[in-house]
Design a protein around this motif. Structure first.
Motif, short mmCIF file in Angstrom:
data_model
loop_
_atom_site.label_atom_id
_atom_site.label_comp_id
_atom_site.label_asym_id
_atom_site.label_seq_id
_atom_site.Cartn_x
_atom_site.Cartn_y
_atom_site.Cartn_z
N TRP A 275 4.15 19.04 37.58
CA TRP A 275 3.66 20.06 36.66
C TRP A 275 4.77 21.07 36.38
O TRP A 275 5.35 21.64 37.29
CB TRP A 275 2.46 20.79 37.25
CG TRP A 275 1.24 19.96 37.36
CD1 TRP A 275 0.75 19.35 38.48
CD2 TRP A 275 0.33 19.63 36.31
NE1 TRP A 275 -0.40 18.67 38.20
CE2 TRP A 275 -0.70 18.83 36.87
CE3 TRP A 275 0.27 19.94 34.95
CZ2 TRP A 275 -1.76 18.34 36.12
CZ3 TRP A 275 -0.79 19.45 34.21
CH2 TRP A 275 -1.78 18.66 34.79
N ARG A 276 5.04 21.30 35.09
CA ARG A 276 5.99 22.31 34.67
C ARG A 276 5.40 23.07 33.50
O ARG A 276 4.64 22.52 32.70
CB ARG A 276 7.33 21.68 34.26
CG ARG A 276 8.01 20.87 35.36
CD ARG A 276 9.34 20.34 34.88
NE ARG A 276 10.30 21.39 34.67
CZ ARG A 276 11.10 21.88 35.63
NH1 ARG A 276 11.02 21.42 36.87
NH2 ARG A 276 11.96 22.84 35.35
N ARG A 277 5.75 24.35 33.37
CA ARG A 277 5.26 25.13 32.24
C ARG A 277 5.88 24.63 30.94
O ARG A 277 7.09 24.48 30.85
CB ARG A 277 5.55 26.61 32.44
CG ARG A 277 4.77 27.22 33.60
CD ARG A 277 5.05 28.72 33.74
NE ARG A 277 4.24 29.28 34.81
CZ ARG A 277 4.62 29.36 36.08
NH1 ARG A 277 5.81 28.89 36.44
NH2 ARG A 277 3.83 29.88 36.98
N ALA A 278 5.07 24.42 29.95
CA ALA A 278 5.55 24.02 28.63
C ALA A 278 5.38 25.22 27.68
O ALA A 278 5.65 26.35 28.06
CB ALA A 278 4.79 22.78 28.16
N GLN A 280 3.96 28.35 25.56
CA GLN A 280 3.01 29.39 25.93
C GLN A 280 2.89 30.42 24.82
O GLN A 280 3.79 30.56 23.97
CB GLN A 280 3.40 30.07 27.24
CG GLN A 280 4.72 30.79 27.20
CD GLN A 280 5.02 31.48 28.52
OE1 GLN A 280 4.69 32.66 28.70
NE2 GLN A 280 5.64 30.75 29.45
N ASP A 282 1.57 34.57 24.39
CA ASP A 282 1.17 35.79 25.09
C ASP A 282 0.78 36.84 24.05
O ASP A 282 1.63 37.37 23.32
CB ASP A 282 2.31 36.29 25.96
CG ASP A 282 1.92 37.49 26.81
OD1 ASP A 282 0.79 38.01 26.64
OD2 ASP A 282 2.75 37.92 27.64
N LEU A 299 0.02 25.34 20.59
CA LEU A 299 0.73 25.13 21.85
C LEU A 299 0.84 23.64 22.19
O LEU A 299 1.88 23.18 22.68
CB LEU A 299 0.02 25.86 22.99
CG LEU A 299 0.08 27.39 22.97
CD1 LEU A 299 -0.75 27.95 24.12
CD2 LEU A 299 1.51 27.89 23.05
N SER A 303 4.19 21.08 22.97
CA SER A 303 4.33 20.63 24.36
C SER A 303 4.39 19.11 24.42
O SER A 303 3.84 18.42 23.54
CB SER A 303 3.14 21.13 25.19
OG SER A 303 3.08 22.54 25.17
#
Length: 313
Positions: A275-278, A280, A282, A299, A303
Motif C-alpha cells: 500500500w502506497r499513497r496515490a 489525494q 485536500d 482521484l 491513481s
C-alpha cells in the motif's frame, strides 16, 4: 547433499553455524526450506504438527522423515511436533532450538493449511482455524524468538537474527474463495512490517515471502498451473525454487534487508510494493457527501489501477 548454497565473499556455506527453525517443514515448501538450510550448513529444527490440508492429524510424523533425510546426508536436525499456534507450543519450539543447539539464529514461519469457501458459505470454525494457524502461528513463534533475542541483546551478545515469514499473493492481492486465507496472509504481511520496526533494535531482521509453488495446498486448487512438466523442462512450480531466497534472507548475507515482502515464483523474484499513497485531494475543511463523487472519481483517474484479485477474471 551435494548442492551447496555458499557465500562468495566468505567462501563457505551461506548458513554455516546458524541454527534455524522451520515451521510446517514436513512437506512442500517447508520441507524444501529445511533441506536447503541444511545444505547451506545450518542446524535445523524441523517443526511439523503432522496434519492434513484440513488440519486433521496424521499418524506418521513428516517432521521425522525430513530430519532423517538431513541426518542421513551428514547434517544436524531435531524434530519438533509442537503446535506453533499455542502459547506453550511456540515457547517449547524456541526452547527446543536452545536446548539442543545452544542458540537460535533464524526463524522461518511457514506452517499453514486451507479451508476454502466463498464468503457466504464460510463457517466460523473454518475462519477461526485458518486465522489461528497462519496468523497466530506467525505471531507466537516470533514473540518467543524475539524475547530470546532481546535478552541476548541486553546481555551484550548482539544477535544477527533473521525472521522469514510466509505471506501469499492471495494476501497481497486477494483471492476469490479464499477470504479466510487471504485475510490471514494479509495480516502476516502487515505483521512483518511491525516486527521489522520493533525488533531491529535487537539485531533482528524480518522479511516475508509470497511464494507460488506446487504444494499440497496449491496442486489441487490450481492443478493445471501447478503440474510438473513431463518433458524434463524447468519445473517452474517446484517448491525448491523458492528456498534459495529463504536461505538468503535467513543468513548473514542479507544484512540490511528488512521490512520487505518478496514474491517468488519459478526463477522470478519481485519486490512487492504494498500500500502506497496515490492521488489525494485536500479541501482544508470537512467534505460534504455531495462533493465527494466528482472528487473521488477524479482521484481514481489519477491513481494506478489495482492489481486484479486472483480468480476474479
Amino acid at each position: 547433499m551435494t548442492e551447496q548454497h555458499t557465500s562468495l565473499a566468505q567462501g563457505r556455506p551461506l548458513a554455516e553455524g546458524r541454527v534455524v527453525i522451520v515451521t510446517g517443514a514436513g512437506r512442500g515448501l517447508g520441507r524444501a526450506h529445511a533441506l536447503a538450510f541444511a545444505r547451506a550448513g545450518a542446524r535445523v529444527v524441523v517443526n511439523d504438527l503432522g496434519v492434513g490440508l484440513d488440519g486433521a492429524a496424521y499418524e506418521d510424523t513428516p517432521a521425522a522423515q525430513v530430519a532423517g533425510e538431513i541426518r542421513a546426508s551428514g547434517g544436524e536436525a531435531v524434530v519438533s511436533t509442537d503446535d506453533i499456534a499455542d502459547m506453550d507450543g511456540a515457547a517449547n519450539l524456541v526452547r527446543t532450538a536452545l536446548d539442543r543447539f545452544g542458540r537460535l539464529d533464524t526463524l522461518v514461519n511457514n506452517a499453514g493449511f486451507l479451508r476454502d469457501r466463498m464468503l457466504v458459505n464460510l463457517d466460523e470454525d473454518d475462519w477461526d482455524a485458518v486465522i489461528r494457524v497462519h496468523l497466530k502461528g506467525h505471531f507466537l513463534p516470533m514473540k518467543h524468538a524475539a524475547a530470546h533475542w532481546r535478552s541476548e541483546s541486553k546481555a551484550g551478545r548482539a544477535p544477527r537474527a533473521r525472521v522469514v515469514n510466509t505471506s501469499s499473493g492471495a494476501g497481497l492481492l486477494g483471492a476469490v474463495g479464499q477470504g479466510n486465507y487471504a485475510a490471514a496472509k494479509a495480516g502476516i504481511a502487515a505483521l512483518t512490517l511491525v516486527a521489522a520496526a520493533e525488533f531491529g533494535r535487537y539485531g533482528v531482521q524480518v522479511n516475508a515471502i509470497a511464494p507460488a509453488a506446487r504444494t499440497r495446498m496449491t496442486e489441487q486448487t490450481f492443478a493445471e498451473d501447478m503440474a510438473a512438466p513431463s518433458d524434463g523442462a524447468f519445473d517452474a512450480m517446484a517448491p525448491e525454487n523458492v528456498s534459495p531466497l529463504v536461505v538468503y534472507l535467513g543468513s548473514d548475507a542479507s544484512h540490511g534487508v528488512t521490512g520487505r515482502v518478496f514474491e517468488a515464483e519459478a526463477g522470478r523474484i519481485t519486490v512487492m510494493d504494498g500500500w502506497r499513497r496515490a492521488a489525494q485531494a485536500d479541501k482544508g475543511a470537512r467534505w460534504t457527501p455531495e462533493e465527494l463523487d466528482p472528487t473521488i472519481r477524479d482521484l481514481l483517474t489519477k491513481s494506478p489501477d489495482p492489481e486484479p484479485v486472483y480468480g476474479a477474471q
